[in-house]
Design an enzyme around this catalytic site. Structure first.
Site, PDB file in Angstrom:
ATOM      1  N   LEU A  67     -12.648  16.975  -6.321  1.00 18.02           N
ATOM      2  CA  LEU A  67     -12.640  16.139  -5.617  1.00 18.02           C
ATOM      3  C   LEU A  67     -12.102  16.789  -3.534  1.00 18.02           C
ATOM      4  O   LEU A  67     -10.947  17.652  -4.478  1.00 18.02           O
ATOM      5  CB  LEU A  67     -11.562  14.627  -5.710  1.00 18.02           C
ATOM      6  CG  LEU A  67     -11.405  13.789  -4.502  1.00 18.02           C
ATOM      7  CD1 LEU A  67     -12.768  12.628  -4.632  1.00 18.02           C
ATOM      8  CD2 LEU A  67     -10.308  13.302  -4.823  1.00 18.02           C
ATOM      9  N   HIS A 127       5.409   0.275  -0.186  1.00 23.69           N
ATOM     10  CA  HIS A 127       5.067   1.805   0.186  1.00 23.69           C
ATOM     11  C   HIS A 127       5.082   2.168  -0.946  1.00 23.69           C
ATOM     12  O   HIS A 127       4.411   3.152  -1.549  1.00 23.69           O
ATOM     13  CB  HIS A 127       5.438   1.934   1.713  1.00 23.69           C
ATOM     14  CG  HIS A 127       5.558   1.462   2.901  1.00 23.69           C
ATOM     15  ND1 HIS A 127       4.430   0.900   3.504  1.00 23.69           N
ATOM     16  CD2 HIS A 127       6.811   1.037   3.445  1.00 23.69           C
ATOM     17  CE1 HIS A 127       5.177   0.317   4.952  1.00 23.69           C
ATOM     18  NE2 HIS A 127       6.024   0.237   4.492  1.00 23.69           N
ATOM     19  N   ASN A 162       0.859  -3.007   1.944  1.00 24.92           N
ATOM     20  CA  ASN A 162       1.745  -2.580   1.407  1.00 24.92           C
ATOM     21  C   ASN A 162       2.985  -3.984   1.322  1.00 24.92           C
ATOM     22  O   ASN A 162       4.019  -4.227   0.722  1.00 24.92           O
ATOM     23  CB  ASN A 162       1.920  -1.359   1.258  1.00 24.92           C
ATOM     24  CG  ASN A 162       1.296  -0.386   1.348  1.00 24.92           C
ATOM     25  OD1 ASN A 162       0.779  -0.474   0.520  1.00 24.92           O
ATOM     26  ND2 ASN A 162       1.826   0.653   1.825  1.00 24.92           N
ATOM     27  N   ARG A 211       6.522   1.154  14.275  1.00 21.91           N
ATOM     28  CA  ARG A 211       7.838   0.648  13.570  1.00 21.91           C
ATOM     29  C   ARG A 211       8.841   0.808  13.747  1.00 21.91           C
ATOM     30  O   ARG A 211       9.173   1.886  14.667  1.00 21.91           O
ATOM     31  CB  ARG A 211       6.369   0.726  12.181  1.00 21.91           C
ATOM     32  CG  ARG A 211       5.328   0.089  12.005  1.00 21.91           C
ATOM     33  CD  ARG A 211       4.975  -0.142  10.840  1.00 21.91           C
ATOM     34  NE  ARG A 211       3.616  -0.519  10.703  1.00 21.91           N
ATOM     35  CZ  ARG A 211       2.929  -0.427   9.448  1.00 21.91           C
ATOM     36  NH1 ARG A 211       4.071  -0.966   8.702  1.00 21.91           N
ATOM     37  NH2 ARG A 211       1.901  -1.069   9.540  1.00 21.91           N
ATOM     38  N   GLU A 216     -20.415   1.824   5.394  1.00 25.42           N
ATOM     39  CA  GLU A 216     -20.561   0.260   4.658  1.00 25.42           C
ATOM     40  C   GLU A 216     -19.412   0.599   5.049  1.00 25.42           C
ATOM     41  O   GLU A 216     -19.003   0.793   4.272  1.00 25.42           O
ATOM     42  CB  GLU A 216     -21.469   0.667   4.205  1.00 25.42           C
ATOM     43  CG  GLU A 216     -23.053   0.962   3.594  1.00 25.42           C
ATOM     44  CD  GLU A 216     -23.717   0.277   4.929  1.00 25.42           C
ATOM     45  OE1 GLU A 216     -23.162  -0.743   4.576  1.00 25.42           O
ATOM     46  OE2 GLU A 216     -24.697  -0.176   5.222  1.00 25.42           O
ATOM     47  N   ARG A 263       3.293  -7.199   2.833  1.00 22.39           N
ATOM     48  CA  ARG A 263       3.001  -8.514   3.020  1.00 22.39           C
ATOM     49  C   ARG A 263       2.388  -8.522   0.706  1.00 22.39           C
ATOM     50  O   ARG A 263       3.501  -9.310   0.367  1.00 22.39           O
ATOM     51  CB  ARG A 263       1.262  -8.665   3.019  1.00 22.39           C
ATOM     52  CG  ARG A 263       1.950  -9.422   4.098  1.00 22.39           C
ATOM     53  CD  ARG A 263       0.657  -9.714   4.851  1.00 22.39           C
ATOM     54  NE  ARG A 263      -0.366  -8.268   5.218  1.00 22.39           N
ATOM     55  CZ  ARG A 263      -1.648  -7.651   5.459  1.00 22.39           C
ATOM     56  NH1 ARG A 263      -2.285  -9.076   5.464  1.00 22.39           N
ATOM     57  NH2 ARG A 263      -1.901  -6.189   5.618  1.00 22.39           N
ATOM     58  N   TRP A 264       2.956  -7.342   0.013  1.00 21.56           N
ATOM     59  CA  TRP A 264       3.105  -7.116  -1.432  1.00 21.56           C
ATOM     60  C   TRP A 264       4.292  -7.341  -1.734  1.00 21.56           C
ATOM     61  O   TRP A 264       5.121  -8.304  -2.822  1.00 21.56           O
ATOM     62  CB  TRP A 264       2.289  -5.974  -1.856  1.00 21.56           C
ATOM     63  CG  TRP A 264       2.353  -5.484  -3.378  1.00 21.56           C
ATOM     64  CD1 TRP A 264       1.317  -5.975  -4.176  1.00 21.56           C
ATOM     65  CD2 TRP A 264       3.407  -5.177  -4.223  1.00 21.56           C
ATOM     66  NE1 TRP A 264       1.628  -5.386  -5.736  1.00 21.56           N
ATOM     67  CE2 TRP A 264       2.692  -5.297  -5.427  1.00 21.56           C
ATOM     68  CE3 TRP A 264       4.743  -4.291  -3.660  1.00 21.56           C
ATOM     69  CZ2 TRP A 264       3.749  -4.265  -6.089  1.00 21.56           C
ATOM     70  CZ3 TRP A 264       5.258  -3.641  -4.377  1.00 21.56           C
ATOM     71  CH2 TRP A 264       4.878  -3.642  -6.238  1.00 21.56           C
ATOM     72  N   ASP A 304      -3.720  -0.818   3.259  1.00 21.81           N
ATOM     73  CA  ASP A 304      -2.805  -1.681   3.667  1.00 21.81           C
ATOM     74  C   ASP A 304      -2.993  -3.210   3.027  1.00 21.81           C
ATOM     75  O   ASP A 304      -2.872  -3.402   2.321  1.00 21.81           O
ATOM     76  CB  ASP A 304      -4.097  -1.955   4.654  1.00 21.81           C
ATOM     77  CG  ASP A 304      -3.716  -2.768   5.776  1.00 21.81           C
ATOM     78  OD1 ASP A 304      -2.662  -2.583   6.006  1.00 21.81           O
ATOM     79  OD2 ASP A 304      -3.947  -3.725   7.442  1.00 21.81           O
ATOM     80  N   SER A 308      -0.890   6.113  10.856  1.00 19.01           N
ATOM     81  CA  SER A 308      -1.705   5.817  12.226  1.00 19.01           C
ATOM     82  C   SER A 308      -0.740   6.321  12.773  1.00 19.01           C
ATOM     83  O   SER A 308       0.345   6.165  13.116  1.00 19.01           O
ATOM     84  CB  SER A 308      -2.016   5.008  12.239  1.00 19.01           C
ATOM     85  OG  SER A 308      -0.907   3.155  13.379  1.00 19.01           O
ATOM     86  N   THR A 309      -1.340   7.189  13.817  1.00 18.83           N
ATOM     87  CA  THR A 309      -0.791   7.375  15.476  1.00 18.83           C
ATOM     88  C   THR A 309       0.132   6.372  15.688  1.00 18.83           C
ATOM     89  O   THR A 309       1.000   6.027  16.724  1.00 18.83           O
ATOM     90  CB  THR A 309      -1.296   8.149  16.701  1.00 18.83           C
ATOM     91  OG1 THR A 309      -3.102   7.054  16.031  1.00 18.83           O
ATOM     92  CG2 THR A 309      -1.924   9.414  16.136  1.00 18.83           C
ATOM     93  N   GLU A 310      -0.682   4.826  15.520  1.00 19.88           N
ATOM     94  CA  GLU A 310       0.623   3.602  15.924  1.00 19.88           C
ATOM     95  C   GLU A 310       1.352   3.597  15.051  1.00 19.88           C
ATOM     96  O   GLU A 310       2.319   2.183  15.893  1.00 19.88           O
ATOM     97  CB  GLU A 310      -1.050   2.618  16.310  1.00 19.88           C
ATOM     98  CG  GLU A 310      -1.687   2.758  17.180  1.00 19.88           C
ATOM     99  CD  GLU A 310      -2.605   3.397  17.336  1.00 19.88           C
ATOM    100  OE1 GLU A 310      -3.481   3.785  15.969  1.00 19.88           O
ATOM    101  OE2 GLU A 310      -3.303   4.297  18.075  1.00 19.88           O
TER     102      GLU A 310
HETATM  103  C1  IPE Z   1      -3.682   0.701   9.618  1.00 21.04           C
HETATM  104  O1  IPE Z   1      -2.508  -0.426   9.239  1.00 21.04           O
HETATM  105  C2  IPE Z   1      -2.947   1.803   8.937  1.00 21.04           C
HETATM  106  C3  IPE Z   1      -2.408   2.924   7.857  1.00 21.04           C
HETATM  107  C4  IPE Z   1      -3.370   1.639   6.905  1.00 21.04           C
HETATM  108  C5  IPE Z   1      -2.008   3.943   7.492  1.00 21.04           C
HETATM  109  P1  IPE Z   1      -1.588  -1.083   9.965  1.00 21.04           P
HETATM  110  O2  IPE Z   1      -1.547  -1.752   8.868  1.00 21.04           O
HETATM  111  O3  IPE Z   1      -1.381  -0.417  11.209  1.00 21.04           O
HETATM  112  O4  IPE Z   1      -2.967  -1.660  11.023  1.00 21.04           O
HETATM  113  P2  IPE Z   1      -2.753  -3.060  11.776  1.00 21.04           P
HETATM  114  O5  IPE Z   1      -1.798  -3.129  12.874  1.00 21.04           O
HETATM  115  O6  IPE Z   1      -2.415  -4.493  10.830  1.00 21.04           O
HETATM  116  O7  IPE Z   1      -4.477  -3.562  12.522  1.00 21.04           O
HETATM  117  C1  IPE Z   2      -0.271  -0.237   5.146  1.00 23.75           C
HETATM  118  O1  IPE Z   2       0.913  -0.916   4.634  1.00 23.75           O
HETATM  119  C2  IPE Z   2       0.995   1.213   5.009  1.00 23.75           C
HETATM  120  C3  IPE Z   2       0.851   1.754   6.004  1.00 23.75           C
HETATM  121  C4  IPE Z   2       0.791   1.043   7.889  1.00 23.75           C
HETATM  122  C5  IPE Z   2       2.037   2.462   6.416  1.00 23.75           C
HETATM  123  P1  IPE Z   2       1.329  -2.169   5.732  1.00 23.75           P
HETATM  124  O2  IPE Z   2       2.565  -1.930   5.516  1.00 23.75           O
HETATM  125  O3  IPE Z   2       0.976  -2.109   7.167  1.00 23.75           O
HETATM  126  O4  IPE Z   2       1.487  -3.480   5.273  1.00 23.75           O
HETATM  127  P2  IPE Z   2       1.486  -5.156   5.288  1.00 23.75           P
HETATM  128  O5  IPE Z   2       0.053  -4.470   6.774  1.00 23.75           O
HETATM  129  O6  IPE Z   2       2.789  -4.958   6.428  1.00 23.75           O
HETATM  130  O7  IPE Z   2       1.084  -6.308   4.730  1.00 23.75           O
HETATM  131 MG    MG Z   3      -0.810  -3.287   7.850  1.00 20.62          MG
END
Ligand code: IPE
Ligand code: IPE
Ligand code: MG
Length: 237
Positions: free
Chosen positions: A133, A39, A24, A73, A203, A26-27, A22, A67-69
């Site tokens: 792995l 990404h 990407n 976006r 953990e 914001r980076w 997580d 994710s499924t969610e």
């Molecule tokens: C979780 O990150 C999913 C992945 C890293 C692929 P999200 O950025 O989607 O999670 P939320 O929305 O902050 O919970």
């Molecule tokens: C994780 O980075 C990658 C995916 C969820 C696909 P984000 O895209 O969630 O990055 P932030 O959380 O917006 O910084």
């Molecule tokens: Mg995120």
């Protein structure tokens, strides 16, 4: 209780590590770049960390890639991610051939375009005899959906009583050990639907001062050190 030997040479490594990749977006934002650039940097880092895990003898690595969610976006971002997955898999088919890494996908991959599905299948088939792995890439993965799928499979098989082991066996990760350590960089302290059933006794190491594209092998080592110092009780004493 005997004091644990926490030196890196003698520590007992986690067998299975999960990573919620997580941060990407914001980076990229921090650098004034569009989110897909984040990404891209994240995907590059994923390769570095995966190779490193294989080199130190980790047996299973599960990375949360989509994710499924994440379909919620904006369509431009989802499209950019699909393009990146395609590029990544084409590259992986070329480069990962030399590596002793078995790649599997967990999640409902039937939601992806036919060409992406073909790449996924090819990647799995070409690496199926690797002995190092095992890499699980979680794509269109959600813990709740995975559990519903497992329950529906059990209903369809005619079971009228379900045991914990039946559920474990019906998950994407059947036959694999549960994750010992789950790492989430970026400062969010939640699972976001990652490995819900499997993480009952994982953990967690949350790293709040680092975004995924900046996460280094030394950060991974620090997370493993922290894990090694934990006392896992599983409800006992
Ligand atoms: C979780 O990150 C999913 C992945 C890293 C692929 P999200 O950025 O989607 O999670 P939320 O929305 O902050 O919970
Ligand atoms: C994780 O980075 C990658 C995916 C969820 C696909 P984000 O895209 O969630 O990055 P932030 O959380 O917006 O910084
Ligand atoms: Mg995120």
């Amino acid at each position: 209780m005997a004091k644990k030997d926490l030196s890196r040479a003698n520590r007992i490594l986690p067998e299975h590590i999960g990573i919620i990749m997580d941060g990407n977006g914001r980076w990229a934002k921090k650098r004034g770049l569009p989110r897909p650039a984040g990404h891209r940097a994240g995907a590059k880092n994923f390769r570095t960390i995966t190779r490193y895990c294989n080199s130190i003898g980790i047996k299973y690595l599960t990375v949360y890639a989509f994710s499924t969610e994440n379909w919620r976006r904006p369509v431009e971002e989802v499209n950019a991610l699909m393009k990146l997955f395609r590029e990544y898999l084409e590259e992986a088919l070329r480069d990962f051939r030399e590596e002793n890494i078995r790649t599997r996908f967990i999640g409902d991959v039937t939601a992806f375009s036919p060409d992406l599905q073909a790449l996924i299948k090819e990647t799995e088939e070409l690496s199926s005899d690797k002995t190092g792995l095992t890499l699980n890439i979680a794509m269109n993965y959600g813990g709740r959906t995975e559990l519903c799928r497992a329950v529906n499979q059990l209903i369809a098989s005619g079971k009228n009583e379900v045991k914990e082991q039946d559920i474990s066996n019906a998950l994407y990760t059947a036959t694999q050990p549960d994750p010992d350590l789950i790492i989430r960089p970026s400062g969010e302290y939640r699972s976001s639907n990652f490995l819900l059933w499997q993480s009952a006794y994982s953990e967690y190491v949350f790293m709040n001062d680092i975004l995924w594209p900046d996460f280094t092998t030394e950060d991974l080592e620090k997370a493993i050190d922290e894990y090694c110092g934990r006392n896992r009780r599983y409800g006992g004493l």
